[in-house]
Design an enzyme around this catalytic site. Structure first.
Site, PDB file in Angstrom:
ATOM      1  N   GLU A   1     107.636  62.337 -13.460  1.00  0.00           N
ATOM      2  CA  GLU A   1     108.231  63.608 -13.054  1.00  0.00           C
ATOM      3  C   GLU A   1     108.280  64.500 -14.301  1.00  0.00           C
ATOM      4  O   GLU A   1     108.792  64.072 -15.342  1.00  0.00           O
ATOM      5  CB  GLU A   1     109.642  63.408 -12.496  1.00  0.00           C
TER       6      GLU A   1
ATOM      7  N   ARG B   1     111.076  46.641 -16.151  1.00  0.00           N
ATOM      8  CA  ARG B   1     110.936  47.777 -17.051  1.00  0.00           C
ATOM      9  C   ARG B   1     111.164  47.336 -18.494  1.00  0.00           C
ATOM     10  O   ARG B   1     111.739  46.280 -18.754  1.00  0.00           O
ATOM     11  CB  ARG B   1     111.908  48.909 -16.667  1.00  0.00           C
TER      12      ARG B   1
ATOM     13  N   LYS C   1     116.321  59.793 -19.385  1.00  0.00           N
ATOM     14  CA  LYS C   1     115.899  61.170 -19.654  1.00  0.00           C
ATOM     15  C   LYS C   1     117.100  62.103 -19.735  1.00  0.00           C
ATOM     16  O   LYS C   1     117.098  63.064 -20.509  1.00  0.00           O
ATOM     17  CB  LYS C   1     114.949  61.654 -18.557  1.00  0.00           C
TER      18      LYS C   1
END
Length: 562
Positions: free
Chosen positions: A34, A259, A269
């Site tokens: 994104e 992850r 983020k």
């Protein structure tokens, strides 16, 4: 030599079987960031997994921007993502945008409404959240859940045409408010946002939610293996529901991997953006940031990062990786690439009283003792040099083998010198050392008359190039990393991590480097004797005024498991 594409792993086994059985003709993956921030070290693993796995099977990987939220996205982030992927050494088959498919997504949402699988809800976001239920209690049906198909179609069209304000209505999937999987309790699939989009401008004022858009994008692009991190595992039933109920021709499958969690490293983020917004760092590419651009500016190489993520492997586990492991791989990559030179970070002047005034001689020094192919260089030597402040002590402890009154040391690549005097200022600080040198002890001549226990580095004063050195420690003091932030996370909770910021994360020093360093270019990398690996900063360096970032120290106790 670089590692092979991927080690043995469960996803590779699935792909192998899919190709063997004929279920899949060509492997297609995608890297779907994104564009609401810069990529970080965790994304490097996702990039590697998607590109490397597809490449191993002669498949293709698309770079797709999941740009469904115009309130947080920007073309700056799009450009930075493209640059990072290329810098890491990967080429995408096609560049796509979720926004390219907004018309198709809208039509599929209309299809859901016509099938009685979606409805317009007038409840506020807080009301929807309050009636969602818990892990042990079912959710409550919306009072608008049983609107007719005709009314829902009319309201959804009015949402699209801009007749309602932000937050006034949403479109929800109609699944099961009592489902044990909260993600299936009538999730929101469209919301109103009167905002200009970086790609579609003002064409739309309603935007699909990521969880609804993502499976549609995969299906439209013919993705065969949708690879994502483990926090999306609970979303997989909704992913499959969207593919089925929207009647997509292509039916991709989602696979989740653990992850990358790196100790003492922020990968949220939201938190990274807060650091930028609060000016705790000087931008997304600050060398203390775990962003790809920050690591690049600091001096990390794409080879080191690729080898690091390879070693972390591909599995379902969510372990915490030691930060020293990443540092190990940059040391390994630079040890044969980086020239070895001398820099004085905290200078103290030395006057060699028996060396002829005005004379400068040039000495030969190896550029890398572990890589003879890098050759040699000429370094100046004269009556005045600089050494490190901590290489001299007036009253040294036992086993201190550097300079002190009456002691002799070797200057690397030069001569033996012996201290006989020193000068202090009015505050009692030593400002100058007086020494004598022995001309018979010149480095490389085979002198064996006596030995000394200490060797120190130095820079000749008249040719020294003034330089700035930036030393770094981890940005946060805590050993733990952070988890991805939830969409409804309170701002106060976001800001609480600022209490863990390390006040010593940056130390700026001013000293000197060797004469030939005046032409050092941004991203040139060096090993400074006894200090570590440094890289020329790409933002603040200027011709003749280099700024060096500490990439990594020279030594570590870390060892890779065998």
């Amino acid at each position: 030599m670089e590692k092979p594409s991927t080690p043995s792993n469960f996803i590779k086994n699935v792909i192998t079987e899919d190709l063997k059985s004929g279920k899949v003709q060509k492997v297609v993956t995608r890297f779907p960031p994104e564009p609401n921030g810069y990529l970080h070290i965790g994304h490097a693993k996702a990039i590697w997994i998607n590109f490397a796995l597809a490449g191993e099977f002669e498949g293709a990987t698309n770079l797709r921007f999941d740009d469904t939220n115009p309130l947080k996205e920007d073309v700056e982030f799009v450009r930075s993502i493209e640059e990072d992927v290329k810098w890491l050494g990967y080429e995408w088959a096609e560049k796509r945008y979720a926004s390219d498919y907004f018309d198709e997504m809208y039509n599929r949402a209309v299809l859901l409404i016509k099938k009685g699988k979606a409805y317009v809800d007038d409840q506020t976001a807080d009301q929807i959240r309050e009636t969602r239920g818990t892990l042990t209690e079912p959710g409550q049906n919306s009072p608008y859940r049983d609107r007719s198909v005709e009314e829902n179609l009319e309201l959804f069209e009015k949402m699209r045409s801009g007749e309602f304000k932000d937050g006034e209505k949403v479109l929800r999937a109609k699944i099961d408010m009592a489902s044990p999987n909260i993600n299936l309790r009538d999730p929101v699939i469209y919301r109103i946002a009167h905002a200009t989009h970086h790609n579609t401008g003002d064409k739309w004022c309603i935007y699909p939610m990521y969880a609804f858009a993502h499976p549609l994008e995969d299906a439209i692009e013919g993705v065969t293996h949708s690879l994502c991190s483990l926090e999306f595992e609970d979303q997989r039933p909704f992913y499959d529901w969207v593919i089925q109920e929207c009647e997509m021709e292509s039916t991709p499958h989602q696979y989740e991997f653990g992850r990358l969690n790196l100790a003492q490293t922020l990968t949220s983020k939201r938190k990274l953006k807060l650091l930028v917004d609060e000016k705790i760092v000087d931008g997304w590419d600050d060398p203390r940031m775990p962003t790809i651009s920050g690591l690049r500016r600091r001096g990390y190489t794409p080879e080191a990062i690729r080898n690091f993520v390879y070693e972390t492997g591909i599995s379902k586990s969510q372990g915490l990786v030691d930060l020293q492991m990443l540092e190990h791989f940059i040391r390994e990559d630079l040890k044969l690439k980086a020239p070895r030179t001398m820099a004085v970070l905290r200078p103290l002047k030395v006057v060699i009283t028996n060396y002829p005034e005005g004379q400068v001689e040039w000495l030969e020094a190896e550029n890398n003792t572990e890589n003879p192919d890098m050759g040699t260089r000429q370094i100046p030597f004269s009556r005045e040099i600089y050494i490190e402040q901590d290489d001299f002590m007036e009253n040294p402890p036992n086993k201190y083998f550097r300079l002190f009154p009456g002691n002799e040391v070797r200057l690397k690549n030069a001569y033996f010198i012996k201290c006989h005097d020193f000068v202090k200022d009015e505050n009692g600080q030593v400002t100058e050392i007086h020494c004598t040198y022995d001309p018979e002890t010149k480095s490389g001549t085979g002198f064996t008359g006596r030995k000394v226990k200490g060797t120190i580095h130095w820079v000749e004063a008249s040719h020294a190039v003034p330089a700035e050195f930036r030393l770094y420690e981890p940005l946060i003091k805590a050993e733990e990393t952070d988890a991805p932030a939830e969409e409804n996370e309170a701002e106060t909770a976001e800001k609480s991590f600022l209490d863990e910021i390390n006040p010593n994360s940056l130390e700026v020093l001013h000293g000197f480097v060797e004469a030939d360093m005046k032409n050092a270019k941004p991203q040139d990398k060096f090993q400074f004797f006894r200090h570590g690996y440094f890289s020329v900063d790409s933002k603040y360096s200027a011709p003749g005024q280099p700024v060096f970032n500490l990439v990594v120290s020279l030594k570590s106790s870390f060892q890779l498991p065998k």
